[in-house]
Design a protein around this motif. Structure first.
Motif, PDB file in Angstrom:
ATOM      1  N   MET A   1       8.799 -23.487  16.041  1.00 54.00           N
ATOM      2  CA  MET A   1      10.225 -23.293  16.121  1.00 54.00           C
ATOM      3  C   MET A   1      10.797 -24.292  17.135  1.00 54.00           C
ATOM      4  O   MET A   1      10.323 -24.357  18.254  1.00 54.00           O
ATOM      5  N   PRO A   2      11.835 -25.042  16.770  1.00 54.10           N
ATOM      6  CA  PRO A   2      12.445 -25.982  17.708  1.00 54.10           C
ATOM      7  C   PRO A   2      13.119 -25.249  18.871  1.00 54.10           C
ATOM      8  O   PRO A   2      13.675 -24.166  18.700  1.00 54.10           O
ATOM      9  N   VAL A   3      13.063 -25.864  20.048  1.00 52.70           N
ATOM     10  CA  VAL A   3      13.685 -25.297  21.241  1.00 52.70           C
ATOM     11  C   VAL A   3      14.804 -26.238  21.688  1.00 52.70           C
ATOM     12  O   VAL A   3      14.631 -27.459  21.699  1.00 52.70           O
ATOM     13  N   TYR A   4      15.926 -25.657  22.057  1.00 57.85           N
ATOM     14  CA  TYR A   4      17.097 -26.429  22.484  1.00 57.85           C
ATOM     15  C   TYR A   4      17.577 -25.969  23.851  1.00 57.85           C
ATOM     16  O   TYR A   4      17.480 -24.788  24.187  1.00 57.85           O
ATOM     17  N   GLU A   5      18.092 -26.898  24.616  1.00 54.68           N
ATOM     18  CA  GLU A   5      18.803 -26.597  25.858  1.00 54.68           C
ATOM     19  C   GLU A   5      20.273 -26.508  25.450  1.00 54.68           C
ATOM     20  O   GLU A   5      20.848 -27.476  24.950  1.00 54.68           O
ATOM     21  N   VAL A   6      20.869 -25.334  25.628  1.00 56.17           N
ATOM     22  CA  VAL A   6      22.247 -25.110  25.222  1.00 56.17           C
ATOM     23  C   VAL A   6      23.111 -25.049  26.477  1.00 56.17           C
ATOM     24  O   VAL A   6      22.868 -24.246  27.370  1.00 56.17           O
ATOM     25  N   GLU A  26      15.235 -20.664   9.103  1.00 57.15           N
ATOM     26  CA  GLU A  26      15.764 -19.766   8.071  1.00 57.15           C
ATOM     27  C   GLU A  26      17.049 -19.067   8.519  1.00 57.15           C
ATOM     28  O   GLU A  26      17.921 -18.786   7.709  1.00 57.15           O
ATOM     29  N   ASP A  27      17.162 -18.789   9.824  1.00 54.67           N
ATOM     30  CA  ASP A  27      18.323 -18.062  10.340  1.00 54.67           C
ATOM     31  C   ASP A  27      19.471 -18.988  10.731  1.00 54.67           C
ATOM     32  O   ASP A  27      20.629 -18.587  10.717  1.00 54.67           O
TER      33      ASP A  27
END
Length: 61
Positions: A1-6, A26-27
């Motif tokens: 699953m990709p991880v992002y800094e938001v 998918e979500d």
């Protein structure tokens, strides 16, 4: 699953904050995040639209 800094900005005090969020392909991204300002003088709970955030991919390893 990709991880992002938001990154997001408090609508009340204007302070910028960030958190890490993993996304399931998918979500997709949520329309909004329910966040609380980390500024101890503010602490406002708010709904922050995803369109008002900046998401940057980070190394999940």
């Amino acid at each position: 699953m990709p991880v992002y800094e938001v990154e997001w900005e408090c609508g009340s005090c204007g302070e910028r904050h960030s958190f890490r969020h993993s996304i399931n392909d998918e979500d997709g991204w949520p329309n909004k995040f329910e966040l609380t300002c980390e500024n101890p003088e503010c602490g406002q709970e708010q709904d922050v639209p995803f369109r008002d955030c900046t998401a940057t991919a980070v190394d999940s390893a």
